[in-house]
Write an enzyme that holds these catalytic residues in place. Structure first.
Site, PDB file in Angstrom:
ATOM      1  N   HIS A 381      -4.326  49.598  41.261  1.00 55.37           N
ATOM      2  CA  HIS A 381      -4.510  48.140  41.188  1.00 55.37           C
ATOM      3  C   HIS A 381      -5.999  47.807  41.140  1.00 55.37           C
ATOM      4  CE1 HIS A 381      -3.532  43.881  42.444  1.00 55.37           C
ATOM      5  NE2 HIS A 381      -4.779  43.962  42.878  1.00 55.37           N
ATOM      6  N   GLU A 382      -6.740  48.326  42.112  1.00 56.49           N
ATOM      7  CA  GLU A 382      -8.182  48.051  42.152  1.00 56.49           C
ATOM      8  C   GLU A 382      -8.889  48.702  40.967  1.00 56.49           C
ATOM      9  OE1 GLU A 382      -9.033  45.798  44.021  1.00 56.49           O
ATOM     10  OE2 GLU A 382      -7.407  45.798  45.494  1.00 56.49           O
ATOM     11  N   HIS A 385      -8.887  46.225  38.174  1.00 54.66           N
ATOM     12  CA  HIS A 385      -9.986  45.264  38.316  1.00 54.66           C
ATOM     13  C   HIS A 385     -11.307  45.884  37.845  1.00 54.66           C
ATOM     14  CE1 HIS A 385      -7.825  42.108  40.311  1.00 54.66           C
ATOM     15  NE2 HIS A 385      -7.563  42.803  41.392  1.00 54.66           N
ATOM     16  N   HIS A 388     -11.649  46.292  34.173  1.00 51.63           N
ATOM     17  CA  HIS A 388     -11.876  44.967  33.599  1.00 51.63           C
ATOM     18  C   HIS A 388     -13.370  44.646  33.659  1.00 51.63           C
ATOM     19  CE1 HIS A 388     -10.136  40.576  33.378  1.00 51.63           C
ATOM     20  NE2 HIS A 388     -10.916  40.869  32.366  1.00 51.63           N
TER      21      HIS A 388
END
Length: 592
Positions: A381-382, A385, A388
């Protein structure tokens, strides 16, 4: 362990920001001196294109330096908040930044006073290229910028702003205590563990002791939240917005209809949500559920153990659909390039986050636990980020590299979808498949349905306050109880204290934030399905979305990636995806 006991390879490498404390102190002195020059451009912005350009260059260069050393101070503090030097540096930076905000408060109103046509003409010059998008977004706010004197008052108010949130966080994280559960300490962290205990007596005791703590402070917390709501209303009205919801959504150019449509579409999916709780009751062998049963796993008895290295190996396989550049960059970041601060130590903040900036790496803080599958999902999940941020920084100038939270939650949950799909496809038994699907169902309830419930509560309370109706403890509890009963449905039995849950959600102090989790997972489900069932074009559309950074407004950038969040279609598709998973789970477990 203490911070000093951490192995260097298990910590993040912040040298891309600042090498050490001495260098930071020297940089902070230079930044403070630069901050003091903020008034040098006052009264000159509209004189000529040269004057405006010099001011913009100052603003950009100073902001870049502030971000660099501010991030270092923040990240050092987050890994050890007990270290006096870390506390001193972060406080020093925050004080200097507040002073700069006051000194530079003239900038926006003076900029807005320049004729728009004149600014647009100046922006055609080549040297303004990297400022064009930023300027276009800034000029959109013209109707909500106040006079110089009023803006200075707003900046003077900044140190007071957020006082309710700070008081709540101090109470919630430091002063609030709970009775032990059979000799074991009950904290915010252990509460979620207790609620997954197979022994219902343990779950019930943890639940009652937890809310007993909140019950003792309920009037204070209600007053704090009411103050936070009134602050939201003050800011929105001061800047000429019709409502605090409109003010919160304005910077991202999100129509309020997106927010209300989310709530409406989720309401339409209540039958599936209520069926989920019926199935959970069947799994637990109960006719009805108590509130303390809601977070029990759908499948128990499956042990999950992954070392950090094994977790990275799983992630390596899961992200292959995104191409070699994405995969290699992320895996190197998680390992040899030391983006990640991996394990818990004294003074380190709980949970996890990704902190991507224009300098250094897109850093990840985790508290990885080998026996918890969620740790693997948290890491990917991180990682979403961080990738991105990695793409955004490399494809945009500083002034418009930063993307919105609305988009950020898409990139992170997209990666979780990839991992879930990989684990389901490689499950070695029906039991293991049911375990992964059950976890998906629990996660989608938490992210899509629960966050929408929180979003609806925020809207209800703010709307009542804007109508000048009293927002008392009894009003908050009554409105929250209605939502509990509507969302959980007939299978759930609530206690007298159950509605105190509405007093303990930290995100409520960052108004209208929760909905972004629900829209984010809706967009990510649609995009991940598109990439996994598509080809190179669909993958490149998604990578292009990651590269876009802050160059477009969120709905525009997501539309280019292949999903239109201005319509209810993605949310509806997400609820249908949830229903399909639930039916597959029932099939695997033989539940009718």
């Amino acid at each position: 362990m203490t911070r000093n006991e951490q192995k260097i390879e298990n910590t993040w490498d912040l040298s891309g920001l600042v090498k050490n404390g001495d260098e930071w102190d020297k940089s902070m002195k230079k930044l403070s001196a630069a901050f003091r020059k903020a008034s040098a451009f006052k009264g000159k912005l509209g004189e000529s294109a040269d004057s405006l350009f010099k001011a913009l260059e100052y603003y950009k260069n100073t902001s870049m330096e502030a971000e660099r050393i501010g991030n270092w101070a923040f990240l050092m503090y987050e890994t050890d908040g007990t270290d006096p030097d870390n506390m001193r540096r972060l406080a020093s930076y925050q004080a200097a930044a507040a002073d700069f905000s006051e000194r530079f408060s003239y900038f926006t109103p003076e900029l807005m006073a320049i004729d728009t046509a004149t600014i647009k003409e100046w922006m055609k010059e080549k040297r303004f290229k990297e400022y064009r998008i930023w300027m276009k977004k800034t000029l959109r706010e013209k109707d909500h910028v106040l006079s110089e004197k009023e803006e200075k008052l707003m900046s003077l108010y900044l140190p007071v702003s957020g006082s309710a949130q700070k008081a709540f966080m101090d109470l919630n994280n430091s002063d609030l205590t709970f009775e032990d559960v059979d000799g074991n300490p009950l904290t915010h962290s252990t509460y979620s563990i207790f609620l997954k205990n197979p022994d219902e007596k343990i779950r019930e005791k943890a639940y009652r002791n937890y809310y007993k703590g909140y019950d003792q402070h309920k009037h204070t917390i209600a007053d704090l939240y009411e103050s936070s709501v009134q602050e939201d209303i003050f800011r929105s009205r001061a800047r000429g917005f019709k409502s605090s919801l409109e003010a919160a959504l304005f910077p991202d150019k999100i129509p309020t209809s997106v927010y209300t449509s989310l709530i409406k579409t989720v309401h339409e999916a209540f039958p599936a949500l209520h069926e989920y709780y019926r199935v959970k009751a069947a799994v637990l062998g109960k006719e009805k559920l108590h509130h303390w049963d809601a977070y029990m796993p759908m499948v128990e008895g499956i042990k999950s153990h992954h070392t950090y290295e094994e977790a990275v190996a799983l992630i390596n396989e899961a992200v292959k659909p995104l191409g070699e550049e994405y995969r290699i960059t992320l895996i190197n970041g998680l390992t040899t390039d030391r983006w990640v601060d991996r394990y818990e130590n004294k003074g380190k903040r709980s949970g996890a986050f990704s902190a991507g900036g224009y300098f250094g790496n897109p850093y990840i803080l985790t508290n990885f636990e080998e026996d918890v599958l969620d740790s693997v999902f948290t890491l990917i999940h991180e990682g979403g980020h961080s990738m991105h941020s990695w793409y955004s920084v490399r494809n945009n100038p500083y002034m418009n590299y930063d993307y919105s939270i609305f988009e950020a939650e898409t990139a992170s949950t997209f990666n979780e979808n990839l991992l879930s799909r990989y684990l389901i496809e490689h499950a070695e038994s029906k039991e293991e498949e049911a375990y992964i699907i059950g976890k998906n169902l629990d996660d989608e309830v938490a992210t899509l349905f629960r966050q929408t419930m929180f979003a609806e509560f925020e809207l209800i309370i703010h709307t009542l306050a804007e109508k000048k109706q009293p927002i008392t403890l009894s009003v908050m509890r009554a409105e929250y109880r209605k939502l509990l009963e509507a969302y959980f449905g007939p299978m759930m039995e609530f206690e007298e204290v159950s509605d105190l849950e509405g007093l303990r959600v930290p995100h409520f102090y960052n108004a209208f934030y929760c909905y972004k989790y629900a829209t984010g997972i809706s967009a990510s489900i649609a995009l991940s399905e598109r990439v996994l069932s598509g080809g190179e074009k669909e993958r490149e559309d998604y990578i292009s979305f990651l590269k876009s950074g802050g160059s477009s407004y969120p709905i525009e950038s997501l539309r280019k990636a292949g999903v239109d969040m201005s319509t209810p279609a993605p949310v509806k598709a997400a609820t249908e995806h949830f229903s399909a998973l639930l039916e597959r789970f029932k099939e695997l477990r033989g539940i009718r």
